[in-house]
Design a protein around this motif. Structure first.
Motif, PDB file in Angstrom:
ATOM      1  N   GLU A  10       0.849  -1.188   0.000  1.00 11.63           N
ATOM      2  CA  GLU A  10       0.000   0.000   0.000  1.00 11.63           C
ATOM      3  C   GLU A  10       0.881   1.233   0.000  1.00 11.63           C
ATOM      4  OE1 GLU A  10      -2.822   0.138   3.152  1.00 11.63           O
ATOM      5  OE2 GLU A  10      -3.751  -1.793   2.628  1.00 11.63           O
ATOM      6  N   ASP A  12       0.344   5.517   0.171  1.00 13.92           N
ATOM      7  CA  ASP A  12      -0.576   6.656   0.319  1.00 13.92           C
ATOM      8  C   ASP A  12      -2.024   6.187   0.398  1.00 13.92           C
ATOM      9  OD1 ASP A  12       1.583   8.452   0.138  1.00 13.92           O
ATOM     10  OD2 ASP A  12       1.507   8.380  -2.051  1.00 13.92           O
ATOM     11  N   ARG A  14      -3.369   3.589  -0.892  1.00 16.24           N
ATOM     12  CA  ARG A  14      -3.863   2.900  -2.094  1.00 16.24           C
ATOM     13  C   ARG A  14      -3.135   1.574  -2.262  1.00 16.24           C
ATOM     14  NH1 ARG A  14      -2.886   2.740  -7.730  1.00 16.24           N
ATOM     15  NH2 ARG A  14      -0.959   3.940  -7.504  1.00 16.24           N
ATOM     16  N   GLN A  15      -3.890   0.532  -2.594  1.00 21.06           N
ATOM     17  CA  GLN A  15      -3.307  -0.783  -2.825  1.00 21.06           C
ATOM     18  C   GLN A  15      -2.660  -0.792  -4.207  1.00 21.06           C
ATOM     19  OE1 GLN A  15      -3.973  -3.269  -0.376  1.00 21.06           O
ATOM     20  NE2 GLN A  15      -2.525  -4.666  -1.301  1.00 21.06           N
ATOM     21  N   VAL A  16      -1.328  -0.889  -4.259  1.00 28.59           N
ATOM     22  CA  VAL A  16      -0.638  -0.855  -5.554  1.00 28.59           C
ATOM     23  C   VAL A  16      -0.133  -2.235  -5.974  1.00 28.59           C
ATOM     24  CG1 VAL A  16      -0.005   1.568  -5.384  1.00 28.59           C
ATOM     25  CG2 VAL A  16       1.526  -0.151  -4.447  1.00 28.59           C
ATOM     26  N   GLU A 217      -3.500  -3.433 -12.475  1.00 24.42           N
ATOM     27  CA  GLU A 217      -3.985  -2.846 -11.218  1.00 24.42           C
ATOM     28  C   GLU A 217      -3.410  -3.561  -9.999  1.00 24.42           C
ATOM     29  OE1 GLU A 217      -8.243  -2.874 -11.516  1.00 24.42           O
ATOM     30  OE2 GLU A 217      -8.264  -1.199 -12.934  1.00 24.42           O
TER      31      GLU A 217
END
Length: 257
Positions: A10, A12, A14-16, A217
């Motif tokens: 993760e 910021d 957000r799951q990257v 994604e």
């Protein structure tokens, strides 16, 4: 070999990266593909030990990369980021020599021979005495590649080593793209070296890579030999653009003719 196991990250909030599991063996060139924002640079940064995953593990030759001191990492893996900034008035040869910094004990003659061979591989030998700051963008990219390859080859001379390249063909013309990937493929064969390179050109991956990882994604869609992994159906799904196989190549949109 490089082993990613249920790797998640993760950034910021957000799951990257999400539960990525894959292996990149020694002696092989692995191509990492996916659209912008798929998580390719984040995956390479975790593999380089520069980012700590939220969960899962990332190891190379039994070394837990994100828990290893930077001085040790510098002698086991080399990383070319998407962009490299250098404003000192070094010659091209001096920039390439920077790759040997973690290896102060290399004999001078051996180091100079290594630099010569790497400059030839990147087609930068004719630039050796020119000043780096006066080079074009594509020339600078080839010199930065030479620097990283000096580090990787010096590491591989001492044992299994990992070479991570984030868009190494960016800014390169077609001839240099092919020359570089052919050289990387050959290096992986000759040295105890695992090479992982993110690419945007699917056809370069099909031609030169031993295996391909396809990200979307933050999730690994497939991993395997390029002809099996990079099917038109998967590429259409991931890139949201019709893909067709024709004459041994992948065409996005309508093929010519």
């Amino acid at each position: 070999m490089l082993i990613l196991s249920q790797l998640s990250l993760e950034r910021d909030g957000r799951q990257v990266l999400e539960k990525v599991s894959a292996t990149a063996p020694l002696g092989q060139l692995t191509a990492l593909l996916g659209p912008n924002g798929a998580g390719k640079s984040s995956l390479l940064a975790v593999a380089a030990g520069e980012l700590t995953p939220t969960s899962g593990s990332c190891e190379f030759d039994g070394l837990p990369l994100f828990r290893t001191h930077a001085s040790t990492l510098s002698r086991r893996r080399a990383l070319l980021p998407q962009s490299s900034t250098l404003e000192f008035d070094f010659s091209v040869r001096e920039v390439a020599r920077l790759g040997s910094t973690p290896f102060p004990d290399i004999p001078v003659a051996e180091l100079e021979g290594l630099i010569d061979s790497v400059l030839r591989l990147t087609d930068a030998d004719a630039l050796a005495e020119r000043r780096y700051v006066h080079l074009s963008g594509g020339e600078r990219q080839r010199v930065q590649l030479a620097r990283v390859l000096v580090q990787a080859c010096a590491a591989a001379a001492q044992g299994p080593a990992l070479l991570l390249l984030d868009e190494p063909t960016a800014s390169l013309d077609p001839r240099h793209q092919h020359t570089l990937l052919a050289g990387l493929h050959e290096l992986a064969r000759k040295l105890p070296l695992a090479v992982v390179a993110s690419l945007h050109d699917v056809n370069l991956a099909l031609h030169y890579a031993d295996q391909a990882w396809l990200l979307q994604e933050g999730r690994l869609i497939t991993a395997g030999p390029p002809l099996q992994a990079l099917t038109p159906e998967r590429l259409t799904l991931v890139f949201q653009l019709p893909a067709q196989a024709m004459a041994g190549r992948i065409w996005f949109g309508l093929p010519p003719g």
